[in-house]
Design an enzyme around this catalytic site. Structure first.
Site, mmCIF file in Angstrom:
data_model
loop_
_atom_site.group_PDB
_atom_site.id
_atom_site.type_symbol
_atom_site.label_atom_id
_atom_site.label_comp_id
_atom_site.label_asym_id
_atom_site.label_seq_id
_atom_site.Cartn_x
_atom_site.Cartn_y
_atom_site.Cartn_z
ATOM 1 N N CYS A 95 0.834 -1.201 0.000
ATOM 2 C CA CYS A 95 0.000 0.000 0.000
ATOM 3 C C CYS A 95 0.876 1.261 0.000
ATOM 4 O O CYS A 95 1.850 1.348 0.749
ATOM 5 C CB CYS A 95 -0.911 -0.004 1.228
ATOM 6 S SG CYS A 95 -2.042 1.397 1.232
ATOM 7 N N CYS A 134 0.327 4.997 6.926
ATOM 8 C CA CYS A 134 -0.308 4.795 8.245
ATOM 9 C C CYS A 134 0.690 4.074 9.175
ATOM 10 O O CYS A 134 1.094 2.939 8.895
ATOM 11 C CB CYS A 134 -1.578 3.967 8.096
ATOM 12 S SG CYS A 134 -2.649 4.559 6.761
ATOM 13 N N CYS A 137 0.425 0.376 10.300
ATOM 14 C CA CYS A 137 -0.021 -0.672 9.367
ATOM 15 C C CYS A 137 1.091 -1.516 8.753
ATOM 16 O O CYS A 137 2.000 -0.997 8.093
ATOM 17 C CB CYS A 137 -0.850 -0.049 8.252
ATOM 18 S SG CYS A 137 -1.603 -1.321 7.210
ATOM 19 N N CYS A 186 -16.334 -9.587 5.877
ATOM 20 C CA CYS A 186 -15.712 -8.276 5.633
ATOM 21 C C CYS A 186 -14.424 -8.458 4.834
ATOM 22 O O CYS A 186 -13.542 -9.208 5.264
ATOM 23 C CB CYS A 186 -15.352 -7.607 6.947
ATOM 24 S SG CYS A 186 -16.676 -7.593 8.147
ATOM 25 N N CYS A 244 -19.353 -6.610 3.784
ATOM 26 C CA CYS A 244 -18.679 -5.367 4.163
ATOM 27 C C CYS A 244 -17.370 -5.326 3.393
ATOM 28 O O CYS A 244 -16.726 -6.366 3.234
ATOM 29 C CB CYS A 244 -18.398 -5.349 5.668
ATOM 30 S SG CYS A 244 -17.473 -3.883 6.200
ATOM 31 N N CYS A 248 -19.428 1.578 8.833
ATOM 32 C CA CYS A 248 -18.627 0.947 9.888
ATOM 33 C C CYS A 248 -17.418 1.847 10.074
ATOM 34 O O CYS A 248 -16.598 1.985 9.152
ATOM 35 C CB CYS A 248 -18.203 -0.455 9.440
ATOM 36 S SG CYS A 248 -17.028 -1.228 10.581
ATOM 37 N N ARG A 283 -17.797 -2.910 18.136
ATOM 38 C CA ARG A 283 -17.033 -4.153 17.898
ATOM 39 C C ARG A 283 -15.691 -4.124 18.622
ATOM 40 O O ARG A 283 -14.874 -3.225 18.413
ATOM 41 C CB ARG A 283 -16.799 -4.370 16.396
ATOM 42 C CG ARG A 283 -16.028 -5.685 16.128
ATOM 43 C CD ARG A 283 -15.906 -6.026 14.647
ATOM 44 N NE ARG A 283 -17.195 -5.995 14.026
ATOM 45 C CZ ARG A 283 -17.530 -5.153 13.049
ATOM 46 N NH1 ARG A 283 -16.655 -4.325 12.561
ATOM 47 N NH2 ARG A 283 -18.743 -5.180 12.548
#
Ligand code: SAM
Ligand code: DTB
Ligand code: SF4
Length: 330
Positions: A68, A72, A75, A112, A143, A203, A275
């Site tokens: 990616c 972040c 991550c 998801c 999702c 979400c 969650r």
């Protein structure tokens, strides 16, 4: 402030455009109440809105791993950090169908799918749509989390039958720049608007344990609760520290701080599913039990999150049996 009688005890700013707005200072007070007061209030709110002995099960699948371009700091899938996660191509529909069938057989009601993208291209959506359709064909809720979306892309996903889109605010606007520099907080809010406007359920949550202050945790929660409509689903993640990421040496967070976040989220967003998300591998049964008491009523279920481990289904089933909790049906 530490009253245990109910949400009315907390001051809210009146705003003609929104029924209720949470001030960060009030959320800080909420988070820092004596734990018993906080738990009592949260559990009372929980009980009046949900069956306290039911927890919704969502299973995650990483459909596009690694590589990616974003930065972040938490991550393992960012191409900027040497974490040992290799970039892979998008999974095909058969692999996804198999994983979703397995999740359904284990009792999950939502499937998801996550992709390590900054934002999807149109040709990426061409390939993701059949994956959503395969999940829907099994009668499960779908999702996806694919990064930033344009309004037209959200509309395409809605037409494909998508039920939920996950896009997290992650932290407060003030701390955000310490964690991510390649997209702004406003970019995230814009994507959430597009998802909401397309009629897809939202979400949206964040991460605890990145070195943020209590004010930052309160800022995250107030931004979530002050969205034009609160998210239907609010994932509270405890940072999973992955070697090679900038946050790999950060101090451990106290699991009671996760309990407090869950409780505050429950009080502030009484009708949302909260969650208990990443980080359960580091939490003992007692800490998780407190989270369920505080109002968590959803978990990620299955041995893998995206790139890191999650408790195996058997151990979650054993935990549920001990606590008298039943997985919720659709
Ligand atoms: N690339 C897309 C995006 O960022 O929107 C979707 C996938 S991304 C992995 C989804 C969310 O997972 C992030 O927003 C973050 O809240 C959470 N996450 C990622 N790595 C994590 C970690 N190490 N610990 C806890 N949560 C994490
Ligand atoms: C969310 O809030 N947490 C999930 C999901 N949404 C996509 C992701 C957690 C990822 C944990 C680190 C990993 O496994 O790579
Ligand atoms: Fe990319 Fe999402 Fe990871 Fe950020 S959280 S680096 S956008 S996969």
């Amino acid at each position: 402030m530490a009253s245990a009688v109910g949400v009315q005890a907390h001051t809210k700013i009146s705003d003609p455009t929104q029924a209720i707005r949470w001030a960060v200072s009030d959320v800080m007070a909420l988070l820092q109440q004596p734990l018993n007061d906080l738990l009592f209030e949260a559990h009372s709110v929980h009980r009046s809105n949900f069956n306290p002995n039911e927890v919704q099960l969502s299973t995650l699948l990483n459909i596009k791993t690694g590589g990616c371009p974003e930065d972040c700091a938490y991550c393992p899938q960012s191409a900027r950090y040497d974490t040992g996660v290799e970039s892979e191509t998008l999974l095909d529909v058969e692999a996804v169908r198999k994983a979703a069938e397995n999740a359904k057989a284990n009792g999950a009601t939502r499937f998801c799918m996550g992709a390590a993208w900054r934002s999807p291209k149109e040709r990426d959506l061409d390939k993701v749509i059949p994956l959503i359709e395969a999940v829907k064909d099994l009668g499960m809720e779908s999702c996806v989390t694919l990064g930033m979306l344009k309004s037209t892309q959200a509309e395409r996903l809605k037409s494909a039958g998508l039920d939920y889109y996950n896009h997290n605010l992650d932290t407060s606007p003030e701390f955000y720049g310490d964690i991510i520099t390649t997209r702004t907080y406003q970019d995230r809010l814009d994507t959430l608007d597009h998802v909401r406007d397309a009629g897809i359920s939202v979400c949206c949550g964040g991460i605890v344990g990145m070195g943020e202050s209590i004010a930052d945790r309160a800022g995250l929660l107030s931004n979530l609760a002050n969205l034009p409509e609160p998210p239907e689903s609010v994932p509270i993640n405890m940072l999973v520290k992955v070697q090679g990421t900038p946050l790999d040496k950060i101090a451990d967070v106290d699991t009671l701080d996760i309990v407090r976040m869950v409780a505050a989220a429950r009080i502030m967003m009484p009708n949302s599913y909260v969650r208990l998300s990443a980080g359960r591998e580091e939490m003992n049964d007692e800490a998780q039990a407190l989270c369920f008491f505080a109002g968590a009523n959803s978990i990620f279920y299955g041995e893998q999150l995206l790139t890191t481990p999650n408790p195996i289904a058997d151990s979650d089933r054993a935990l549920f049996t001990k606590l008298g909790i039943k997985p919720s049906a659709l």
